[in-house]
Design a protein around this motif. Structure first.
Motif, short mmCIF file in Angstrom:
data_model
loop_
_atom_site.label_atom_id
_atom_site.label_comp_id
_atom_site.label_asym_id
_atom_site.label_seq_id
_atom_site.Cartn_x
_atom_site.Cartn_y
_atom_site.Cartn_z
N PRO A 1 0.81 -1.22 0.00
CA PRO A 1 0.00 0.00 0.00
C PRO A 1 0.84 1.27 0.00
N MET A 2 0.34 2.28 -0.65
CA MET A 2 0.93 3.61 -0.56
C MET A 2 0.02 4.49 0.31
N TYR A 3 -0.44 3.90 1.39
CA TYR A 3 -1.23 4.64 2.36
C TYR A 3 -1.04 3.98 3.72
N GLY A 4 -1.45 4.66 4.76
CA GLY A 4 -1.32 4.12 6.10
C GLY A 4 -2.62 4.21 6.86
N LYS A 5 -2.65 3.62 8.05
CA LYS A 5 -3.81 3.67 8.94
C LYS A 5 -3.42 4.42 10.21
N THR A 6 -4.37 5.15 10.77
CA THR A 6 -4.06 6.04 11.89
C THR A 6 -4.92 5.75 13.11
N TRP A 7 -4.35 6.07 14.27
CA TRP A 7 -5.03 5.90 15.56
C TRP A 7 -4.75 7.10 16.46
N GLN A 8 -5.56 7.24 17.49
CA GLN A 8 -5.32 8.20 18.56
C GLN A 8 -4.83 7.42 19.79
N LEU A 9 -3.65 7.74 20.24
CA LEU A 9 -3.08 7.07 21.40
C LEU A 9 -3.81 7.48 22.68
N LYS A 10 -4.00 6.53 23.57
CA LYS A 10 -4.53 6.87 24.89
C LYS A 10 -3.52 7.65 25.70
N ASP A 11 -2.28 7.26 25.57
CA ASP A 11 -1.19 7.89 26.32
C ASP A 11 -0.07 8.21 25.34
N PRO A 12 0.26 9.49 25.12
CA PRO A 12 1.30 9.82 24.15
C PRO A 12 2.67 9.27 24.51
N ASN A 13 2.84 8.82 25.75
CA ASN A 13 4.12 8.25 26.17
C ASN A 13 4.21 6.75 25.92
N VAL A 14 3.11 6.15 25.51
CA VAL A 14 3.06 4.72 25.17
C VAL A 14 2.70 4.64 23.69
N HIS A 15 3.69 4.42 22.85
CA HIS A 15 3.48 4.66 21.42
C HIS A 15 4.05 3.58 20.51
N GLY A 16 4.26 2.37 20.98
CA GLY A 16 4.75 1.31 20.11
C GLY A 16 3.62 0.65 19.33
N ILE A 17 3.98 -0.35 18.53
CA ILE A 17 2.96 -1.14 17.84
C ILE A 17 2.17 -1.91 18.89
N GLY A 18 0.85 -1.84 18.83
CA GLY A 18 0.01 -2.47 19.83
C GLY A 18 -0.25 -1.60 21.04
N ALA A 19 0.12 -0.32 20.97
CA ALA A 19 -0.14 0.60 22.07
C ALA A 19 -1.64 0.85 22.22
N PRO A 20 -2.13 1.07 23.45
CA PRO A 20 -3.56 1.35 23.64
C PRO A 20 -3.99 2.60 22.88
N ALA A 21 -5.15 2.51 22.25
CA ALA A 21 -5.69 3.62 21.47
C ALA A 21 -7.17 3.78 21.80
N ASN A 22 -7.70 4.93 21.44
CA ASN A 22 -9.13 5.16 21.70
C ASN A 22 -9.83 5.78 20.51
#
Length: 298
Positions: A185-206
């Motif tokens: 793909p030449m596109y990505g998917k986006t999320w809003q992090l619950k905690d900006p200090n926890v930002h790896g793959i699989g980080a909690p999002a809301n």
């Protein structure tokens, strides 16, 4: 369309032009009804070949992305056989090269996430289709907004939802590696992090992040990263990239992950790779990275 194909053929070296029928937004029932009825199949096959010849296309691509059940898959095998037979007859009758036939397909050879899994007709595809285009993307997205994810990762140690599993499944199902064209793909998917200090793959999002419904083109991702001073991280374990700025998180492919994925495709003896879609690249950045990797220049 005639001008389009003529332009491609005028390139040096000449490029092949394919007409694709279907797509992500095409309803599945018309395809199911066509392939399940011999008269409908014959009408579609004749029409597709006629249109390809009229406008100078070198190939035809069936982009039926959501067969409903195993009966659809059985009918698909019959369709491919009849499509190839008619194509060969037309080629011999008029003394011209036959039209190439391809199929855009689900990332894996089996819809293993369905309640009752169904499998593509690998033997028929090996015999009658010139190449198969697994769509190796959309593994993660807005249907799960609780954690971030890599939407087109090459490896996933926790599941079979990955490009490496995709390719191996098609080979195990009987499709030769040289007939497989790996989609990226030449596109990505986006999320809003619950905690900006926890930002790896699989980080909690809301929820989803920036973009249209949690989707951003690569061109827009690069611009967003620059405008927001985002941190960009290449993850070697999954062969994917993500960026984060505040609570905004984006999973995508950058030149590094693209190069490594293309090297993987070449090492596996695949027939090639494709992008969806070139118009969303950033100054040919990803396309150039892929081409250099395929040629062995990087």
């Amino acid at each position: 369309m005639g001008n389009f194909t003529a332009t491609l053929h005028a390139k040096n070296p000449s490029a092949k032009a394919f007409l694709s029928v279907g797509g992500a937004h095409a309803r599945p029932d018309p395809f199911s009804n066509m392939e399940g009825n011999s008269d409908n199949r014959a009408a579609f096959i004749k029409s597709s070949i006629d249109v390809a010849r009229r406008y100078g296309f070198d190939g035809l691509d069936l982009d039926w992305e959501s067969p409903n059940n195993q009966q659809d898959m059985s009918n698909l095998a019959v369709f491919f056989r009849e499509w190839r037979t008619s194509d060969n007859k037309e080629s011999l009758a008029y003394g011209r090269p036959r039209i190439l036939l391809s199929a855009a397909v689900y990332f894996a050879s089996k819809f293993f996430l369905a309640d009752v899994p169904w499998t593509y007709p690998g033997d028929a595809m090996k015999e009658y289709v010139d190449f198969v285009n697994p769509m190796c993307y959309d593994y993660r997205g807005s249907w799960d907004t609780t954690v971030t994810g890599s939407p087109a990762l090459l490896y996933d140690n926790a599941s079979n939802i990955s490009t490496s599993y995709s390719i191996s499944s098609w080979i195990e199902d009987g499709v030769p590696s040289k007939k497989l064209v790996m989609g990226m793909p030449m596109y990505g998917k986006t999320w809003q992090l619950k905690d900006p200090n926890v930002h790896g793959i699989g980080a909690p999002a809301n929820g989803t992040g920036p973009g249209n419904g949690g989707i951003m083109s690569y061109d827009d991702i690069v611009a967003f990263n620059l405008a927001n001073g985002a941190n960009v991280v290449y993850d070697n374990d999954t062969v994917s990239t993500y960026s984060y700025a505040g609570t905004n998180w984006i999973g995508y492919d950058d030149p590094t992950s693209i190069r490594n994925k293309v090297k993987y495709a070449k090492d596996q003896g695949l027939g090639g790779y494709f992008f969806w879609a070139l118009g969303t690249d950033r100054n040919w950045t990803l396309a150039r990275a892929a081409s250099l990797a395929w040629d062995g220049s990087t």
